[in-house]
Design a protein around this motif. Structure first.
Motif, PDB file in Angstrom:
ATOM      1  N   THR A 198       0.842  -1.197   0.000  1.00 36.10           N
ATOM      2  CA  THR A 198       0.000   0.000   0.000  1.00 36.10           C
ATOM      3  C   THR A 198       0.880   1.251   0.000  1.00 36.10           C
ATOM      4  OG1 THR A 198      -1.540  -1.233   1.366  1.00 36.10           O
ATOM      5  CG2 THR A 198      -1.912   1.129   1.206  1.00 36.10           C
ATOM      6  N   THR A 199       0.421   2.268  -0.704  1.00 35.42           N
ATOM      7  CA  THR A 199       1.095   3.552  -0.660  1.00 35.42           C
ATOM      8  C   THR A 199       0.898   4.161   0.729  1.00 35.42           C
ATOM      9  OG1 THR A 199       0.427   3.821  -2.956  1.00 35.42           O
ATOM     10  CG2 THR A 199       1.329   5.762  -1.844  1.00 35.42           C
ATOM     11  N   PHE A 200       1.974   4.547   1.396  1.00 34.72           N
ATOM     12  CA  PHE A 200       1.879   5.199   2.701  1.00 34.72           C
ATOM     13  C   PHE A 200       2.286   6.663   2.557  1.00 34.72           C
ATOM     14  CE2 PHE A 200       2.031   1.997   6.439  1.00 34.72           C
ATOM     15  CZ  PHE A 200       1.210   1.105   5.778  1.00 34.72           C
ATOM     16  N   VAL A 201       1.457   7.554   3.065  1.00 35.78           N
ATOM     17  CA  VAL A 201       1.864   8.960   3.163  1.00 35.78           C
ATOM     18  C   VAL A 201       1.933   9.280   4.644  1.00 35.78           C
ATOM     19  CG1 VAL A 201       1.407  11.323   2.468  1.00 35.78           C
ATOM     20  CG2 VAL A 201       0.612   9.438   1.043  1.00 35.78           C
ATOM     21  N   TYR A 202       3.123   9.636   5.083  1.00 32.76           N
ATOM     22  CA  TYR A 202       3.422   9.667   6.507  1.00 32.76           C
ATOM     23  C   TYR A 202       3.834  11.076   6.920  1.00 32.76           C
ATOM     24  CZ  TYR A 202       5.323   7.771  10.866  1.00 32.76           C
ATOM     25  OH  TYR A 202       5.561   7.467  12.178  1.00 32.76           O
ATOM     26  N   VAL A 203       3.098  11.644   7.876  1.00 29.73           N
ATOM     27  CA  VAL A 203       3.438  12.984   8.358  1.00 29.73           C
ATOM     28  C   VAL A 203       4.213  12.873   9.666  1.00 29.73           C
ATOM     29  CG1 VAL A 203       2.426  14.995   9.495  1.00 29.73           C
ATOM     30  CG2 VAL A 203       1.616  14.314   7.259  1.00 29.73           C
ATOM     31  N   THR A 204       5.342  13.544   9.734  1.00 27.41           N
ATOM     32  CA  THR A 204       6.112  13.526  10.979  1.00 27.41           C
ATOM     33  C   THR A 204       6.966  14.788  11.088  1.00 27.41           C
ATOM     34  OG1 THR A 204       7.732  12.294  12.290  1.00 27.41           O
ATOM     35  CG2 THR A 204       7.994  12.223   9.910  1.00 27.41           C
ATOM     36  N   HIS A 205       7.311  15.126  12.331  1.00 23.17           N
ATOM     37  CA  HIS A 205       8.259  16.228  12.527  1.00 23.17           C
ATOM     38  C   HIS A 205       9.615  15.674  12.921  1.00 23.17           C
ATOM     39  CE1 HIS A 205       6.730  15.353  16.567  1.00 23.17           C
ATOM     40  NE2 HIS A 205       7.970  15.617  16.932  1.00 23.17           N
ATOM     41  N   ASP A 206       9.706  14.333  12.994  1.00 24.15           N
ATOM     42  CA  ASP A 206      10.908  13.667  13.475  1.00 24.15           C
ATOM     43  C   ASP A 206      11.733  13.224  12.272  1.00 24.15           C
ATOM     44  OD1 ASP A 206      12.784  11.880  14.407  1.00 24.15           O
ATOM     45  OD2 ASP A 206      11.472  11.045  15.950  1.00 24.15           O
ATOM     46  N   GLN A 207      12.842  13.930  12.009  1.00 21.55           N
ATOM     47  CA  GLN A 207      13.615  13.650  10.798  1.00 21.55           C
ATOM     48  C   GLN A 207      14.197  12.246  10.817  1.00 21.55           C
ATOM     49  OE1 GLN A 207      17.230  13.618  10.621  1.00 21.55           O
ATOM     50  NE2 GLN A 207      17.699  14.222  12.726  1.00 21.55           N
ATOM     51  N   GLU A 208      14.546  11.763  12.003  1.00 21.80           N
ATOM     52  CA  GLU A 208      15.132  10.432  12.095  1.00 21.80           C
ATOM     53  C   GLU A 208      14.096   9.377  11.695  1.00 21.80           C
ATOM     54  OE1 GLU A 208      17.148   9.852  15.855  1.00 21.80           O
ATOM     55  OE2 GLU A 208      17.043   7.701  15.471  1.00 21.80           O
ATOM     56  N   GLU A 209      12.854   9.593  12.184  1.00 24.09           N
ATOM     57  CA  GLU A 209      11.764   8.686  11.859  1.00 24.09           C
ATOM     58  C   GLU A 209      11.531   8.656  10.341  1.00 24.09           C
ATOM     59  OE1 GLU A 209       8.572   8.535  14.825  1.00 24.09           O
ATOM     60  OE2 GLU A 209       7.259   9.128  13.192  1.00 24.09           O
ATOM     61  N   ALA A 210      11.493   9.851   9.742  1.00 23.33           N
ATOM     62  CA  ALA A 210      11.269   9.947   8.300  1.00 23.33           C
ATOM     63  C   ALA A 210      12.401   9.258   7.540  1.00 23.33           C
ATOM     64  CB  ALA A 210      11.156  11.405   7.883  1.00 23.33           C
ATOM     65  N   MET A 211      13.648   9.473   7.991  1.00 19.24           N
ATOM     66  CA  MET A 211      14.801   8.874   7.315  1.00 19.24           C
ATOM     67  C   MET A 211      14.757   7.350   7.411  1.00 19.24           C
ATOM     68  SD  MET A 211      16.772  11.477   6.324  1.00 19.24           S
ATOM     69  CE  MET A 211      18.546  11.401   6.433  1.00 19.24           C
ATOM     70  N   THR A 212      14.347   6.839   8.572  1.00 18.16           N
ATOM     71  CA  THR A 212      14.332   5.390   8.807  1.00 18.16           C
ATOM     72  C   THR A 212      13.381   4.679   7.855  1.00 18.16           C
ATOM     73  OG1 THR A 212      14.662   5.879  11.125  1.00 18.16           O
ATOM     74  CG2 THR A 212      14.033   3.629  10.591  1.00 18.16           C
ATOM     75  N   ILE A 247      17.643  18.297   8.477  1.00 20.20           N
ATOM     76  CA  ILE A 247      18.022  16.885   8.339  1.00 20.20           C
ATOM     77  C   ILE A 247      19.397  16.704   8.957  1.00 20.20           C
ATOM     78  CG2 ILE A 247      18.460  15.013   6.709  1.00 20.20           C
ATOM     79  CD1 ILE A 247      15.638  15.842   6.443  1.00 20.20           C
ATOM     80  N   GLY A 248      19.464  16.057  10.077  1.00 16.67           N
ATOM     81  CA  GLY A 248      20.747  15.810  10.721  1.00 16.67           C
ATOM     82  C   GLY A 248      21.371  17.081  11.254  1.00 16.67           C
ATOM     83  N   PRO A 383      22.828  33.046   7.534  1.00 14.36           N
ATOM     84  CA  PRO A 383      24.058  33.101   6.740  1.00 14.36           C
ATOM     85  C   PRO A 383      25.304  32.750   7.555  1.00 14.36           C
ATOM     86  CG  PRO A 383      23.219  35.305   7.167  1.00 14.36           C
ATOM     87  CD  PRO A 383      22.216  34.348   7.709  1.00 14.36           C
ATOM     88  N   LYS A 384      25.194  32.775   8.861  1.00 15.20           N
ATOM     89  CA  LYS A 384      26.345  32.398   9.675  1.00 15.20           C
ATOM     90  C   LYS A 384      26.441  30.885   9.749  1.00 15.20           C
ATOM     91  CE  LYS A 384      24.806  35.163  12.662  1.00 15.20           C
ATOM     92  NZ  LYS A 384      24.284  35.626  13.887  1.00 15.20           N
ATOM     93  N   PRO A 385      27.631  30.379   9.996  1.00 21.56           N
ATOM     94  CA  PRO A 385      27.719  28.929  10.165  1.00 21.56           C
ATOM     95  C   PRO A 385      26.917  28.524  11.401  1.00 21.56           C
ATOM     96  CG  PRO A 385      29.896  29.935  10.005  1.00 21.56           C
ATOM     97  CD  PRO A 385      28.915  31.037  10.170  1.00 21.56           C
ATOM     98  N   VAL A 386      26.036  27.599  11.246  1.00 19.57           N
ATOM     99  CA  VAL A 386      25.272  27.142  12.395  1.00 19.57           C
ATOM    100  C   VAL A 386      25.385  25.631  12.487  1.00 19.57           C
ATOM    101  CG1 VAL A 386      23.582  28.998  12.491  1.00 19.57           C
ATOM    102  CG2 VAL A 386      23.187  27.061  10.984  1.00 19.57           C
ATOM    103  N   ALA A 387      25.353  25.157  13.680  1.00 19.68           N
ATOM    104  CA  ALA A 387      25.264  23.721  13.898  1.00 19.68           C
ATOM    105  C   ALA A 387      23.927  23.489  14.567  1.00 19.68           C
ATOM    106  CB  ALA A 387      26.390  23.254  14.793  1.00 19.68           C
ATOM    107  N   LYS A 388      23.079  22.803  13.891  1.00 20.93           N
ATOM    108  CA  LYS A 388      21.733  22.659  14.439  1.00 20.93           C
ATOM    109  C   LYS A 388      21.403  21.189  14.648  1.00 20.93           C
ATOM    110  CE  LYS A 388      17.007  23.987  13.655  1.00 20.93           C
ATOM    111  NZ  LYS A 388      16.036  24.049  12.624  1.00 20.93           N
ATOM    112  N   ASP A 389      21.064  20.871  15.843  1.00 20.43           N
ATOM    113  CA  ASP A 389      20.617  19.507  16.135  1.00 20.43           C
ATOM    114  C   ASP A 389      19.110  19.455  16.061  1.00 20.43           C
ATOM    115  OD1 ASP A 389      22.696  17.617  16.750  1.00 20.43           O
ATOM    116  OD2 ASP A 389      23.323  19.083  18.258  1.00 20.43           O
ATOM    117  N   THR A 390      18.621  18.422  15.438  1.00 19.16           N
ATOM    118  CA  THR A 390      17.161  18.306  15.381  1.00 19.16           C
ATOM    119  C   THR A 390      16.743  17.000  16.010  1.00 19.16           C
ATOM    120  OG1 THR A 390      17.464  17.527  13.147  1.00 19.16           O
ATOM    121  CG2 THR A 390      16.681  19.764  13.417  1.00 19.16           C
TER     122      THR A 390
END
Lengths: 390, 287
Positions: A198-212, A247-248, A383-390
């Protein structure tokens, strides 16, 4: 699903679900802005983004709970833009499940087929089969309140899947579960999807979940799709600063082009230090680049000519288990996040205050955009270098 | 320094407090509620004419239970009450649904309007209906042709007036029950193909059932004993139980039969309430 309810083939119409330039406003707020998405039949497709980005509204537009102000929604090549949810061959799994508390598990699952006037013996057969599929045999006479969170989740899935929908729409279905169960259910969902086709369309705010789980992901922000690609592509080649940050973990650097040679652009930081990136070949004076923390290495010896080479001071060391995260401040005041695998036996164990030299291959600087001040129009790029954890 | 002694004293006080708090309401309940009821029961078994030496009989109960007139009035009362109840439920269900799921910022406004409508003195409301339904009333003025006679002084008038009087007490318990329904259940039903009637029958009514039963208890009982409404807008065909009790006592001076009839109605109400309560409990679902 199985023999009785084959997955519909939407390939000849160019996708099981097509959103054509869909816009949805709520009062002054544009929740979904000119969104264009094609979801292939049998695909595990995720809509990923922070809360309020329009992902749930997009899902509800597909389900028919919202009508677009502009644009068209196509299911299996058929225009369903103005059809009610009852008339659309898709089913939704709600965040709160929406199970009927006064009905047994079997009655919950039989709700859809009964409305469609499926004969009783056929309903019984389908219910038994779907209960087997979601591993809930023997639970048919329980009430939802007598089930655990994970079991309720499976009842909700079964109740939708039993109708043999062209696509299953899932609105953050694992949000109510604890972390361990969520990880288990992620694998189970993916498995269920490939077994049923089945086609799944999955909504999430969790990037790790989406990537998995996903075959493809649409990253949404402020009502627009920032990028639609495979997880690997999203990670390696983010189309915007937002995607790179979402993402990451990512370092974003605005590169001032001080020189071009051998297909590379170069920013000089003085004393031989430099940051290199592939030349976007559009002659722009600046480029926004992203570098993943694990691609940055501590230099122990000579740094090759086709590698960025910068020095800095370690300001923070965080042990994360498989990796150690270093925050390194460059002489320009910018901070880079560096991940080091903890299996490295190089005897180097940086501490806050230590001077280190960093390097990474020029090809690992991925150019997101070019220009002067605002490298990627429309993207809320920092525009500044940022390190962002999600 | 003194802090050590305080907690001990406080515990003691709480122990006594329960009785202190309950004393006043329990006394009030006995004096104002149970005592009149006992007097009524006593009245219903005293031989007529009542005096110190008359003694006790069950004669009055036999009379009120076998009198064919009472039976006819009982049916009229049930008919009027049930029709009014049905009309109120038909209005209250969609109204409560609208308030809970659709009204948004208007929810509170509608709730307030319902409460305010109830604050209006019942007699004022009844007279308002009289001027609406009367021969020279607003409705007959709006409807062309010769005036419709049966609008006022009829069962119809009593039903309409009762329904408008008790609509608040029907709507609010149902509203409260629906408030506990997660809207995703309704959306799930829609998603699975349910039209509005299936949604109502399979989801809304079963889940709002406790509220519906409470509404019925709250409204049936006062409606069955109401006599003012039928007095003012009713006709010969709408003679109700409340009027019968009143007339037996005040016009006929037959305190025994009036009290007996009243007590029978009380028993019927209690039985119906317990039954409705049991049904509501049965429908209570662990969420």
């Amino acid at each position: 699903m199985k023999e009785g309810t084959p997955p519909m083939d939407g390939s000849e119409s160019g996708g099981a679900i097509v959103l054509e330039r869909v816009t949805k406003r709520f009062g002054d707020v544009t929740a979904v802005n000119d969104v264009e998405i094609t979801i292939e039949s049998g695909e595990f497709f995720s809509l990923l983004g922070p809360s309020g980005c329009g992902k749930t509204t997009t899902l509800r537009l597909i389900a028919g709970f919202e009508m677009p102000d502009r644009g068209r929604v196509l299911l299996q090549g058929k225009d369903v833009t103005h059809l009610t949810p009852q008339k659309r061959n898709v089913n939704m799994v709600f965040q709160a499940y929406g199970l009927f508390p006064h009905m047994t598990v079997a009655d919950n699952i039989a709700f859809g087929p009964k409305i469609k006037k499926v004969p009783n013996d056929e309903i019984a057969r389908r219910v038994a089969e779907i209960l087997r599929t979601v591993q809930l045999e023997g639970m048919e006479d329980r009430r939802p309140a007598q089930l655990s969170g994970g079991q309720q989740q499976r009842v909700a899935l079964a109740r939708s899947l039993v109708n043999g929908p062209a696509a299953l729409l899932l609105d953050e279905p694992l949000g109510a579960l604890d972390l361990k169960l969520r990880k288990e259910m992620q694998l189970e969902l993916k498995d269920l999807q490939s077994r049923t086709g089945t086609t799944f369309v999955y909504v999430t705010h969790d990037q790790e979940e989406a990537m998995t789980m996903s075959d493809r992901i649409a990253v949404m922000n402020q009502g627009v799709v920032e990028q639609m690609a495979t997880p690997r592509e999203l990670y390696r080649r983010p189309a915007s600063a937002f995607v790179a940050g979402f993402i990451g973990t990512s370092n974003l650097i605005t590169l001032r082009v001080d020189g071009r040679e051998d297909g590379l652009v170069r920013m000089d930081l003085g004393e031989g230090e430099r940051i290199l990136a592939p030349d976007p070949e559009d002659g722009a004076a600046t480029a926004l680049i992203t570098v993943r923390p694990e691609w940055i290495k501590l230099a122990l010896g000579e740094v090759g000519p086709r590698a960025s080479h910068v020095g800095g001071t370690v300001v923070d060391v965080v042990y994360l288990g498989s990796v150690t995260q270093l925050i390194v401040m460059l002489r320009t005041g910018e901070r880079l996040t560096v991940h080091r695998l903890n299996d490295e036996v190089d005897g180097v164990d940086p501490r806050p205050g230590d001077r280190v030299v960093l390097h990474w291959a020029a090809e690992n600087s991925f150019v997101i955009g070019t220009g002067l001040e605002e490298p990627q129009p429309g993207a809320p790029a920092d525009p500044k270098p940022v390190a962002k954890d999600t | 320094m003194a802090a050590v002694a305080t907690p001990v004293r406080r515990t003691r006080r709480t122990g006594r407090g329960i009785f202190g708090i309950m004393f006043a309401p329990v006394t009030l309940l006995i004096v104002l509620f149970l005592a009149p009821m006992l007097i009524m029961v006593q009245m219903s078994v005293v031989r007529f004419p009542p005096n110190v030496a008359s003694g006790y009989v069950l004669e009055h109960y036999r009379t009120v239970l076998t009198d064919p007139i009472n039976l006819k009035i009982w049916w009229t009362t049930l008919y009027i009450g049930s029709t009014a109840m049905a009309i109120m439920l038909a209005i209250a269900m969609p109204l409560a649904y609208y308030m809970v799921f659709k009204a948004g910022k208007w929810e509170l406004f509608i709730l307030l309007a319902l409460v305010l409508a109830d604050e209006l003195a019942p007699v004022v409301k009844i007279y308002a209906w009289q001027s609406i339904l009367g021969r020279e009333g607003i409705l007959n003025w709006l409807i062309p042709g010769s005036p419709i006679a049966w609008l006022l002084f009829s069962r119809f008038a009593v039903i309409v007036t009762l329904a408008s009087t008790y609509i608040t007490y029907t709507t609010i318990p149902i509203y409260a029950a629906m408030k506990a329904i997660d809207f995703s259940m309704i959306e799930a039903a829609v998603d699975l193909g349910a039209g509005w009637w299936t949604q109502a029958r399979k989801i809304l009514i079963p889940l709002a059932a406790p509220g519906i039963f409470i509404a019925m208890i709250l409204v049936y009982i006062p409606m069955l004993t109401d006599f003012v409404t039928a007095d003012i807008v009713g006709g010969t065909g709408s003679y109700m139980m409340g009027q019968r009790v009143r007339d037996l006592i005040l016009s006929g001076g037959d305190w025994g039969s009036g009290a007996a009839l009243n007590f029978v109605m009380l028993v019927v109400s209690v039985v119906a309430s317990v039954f409705a309560y049991w049904l509501a409990r049965l429908n209570k679902i662990d969420r």
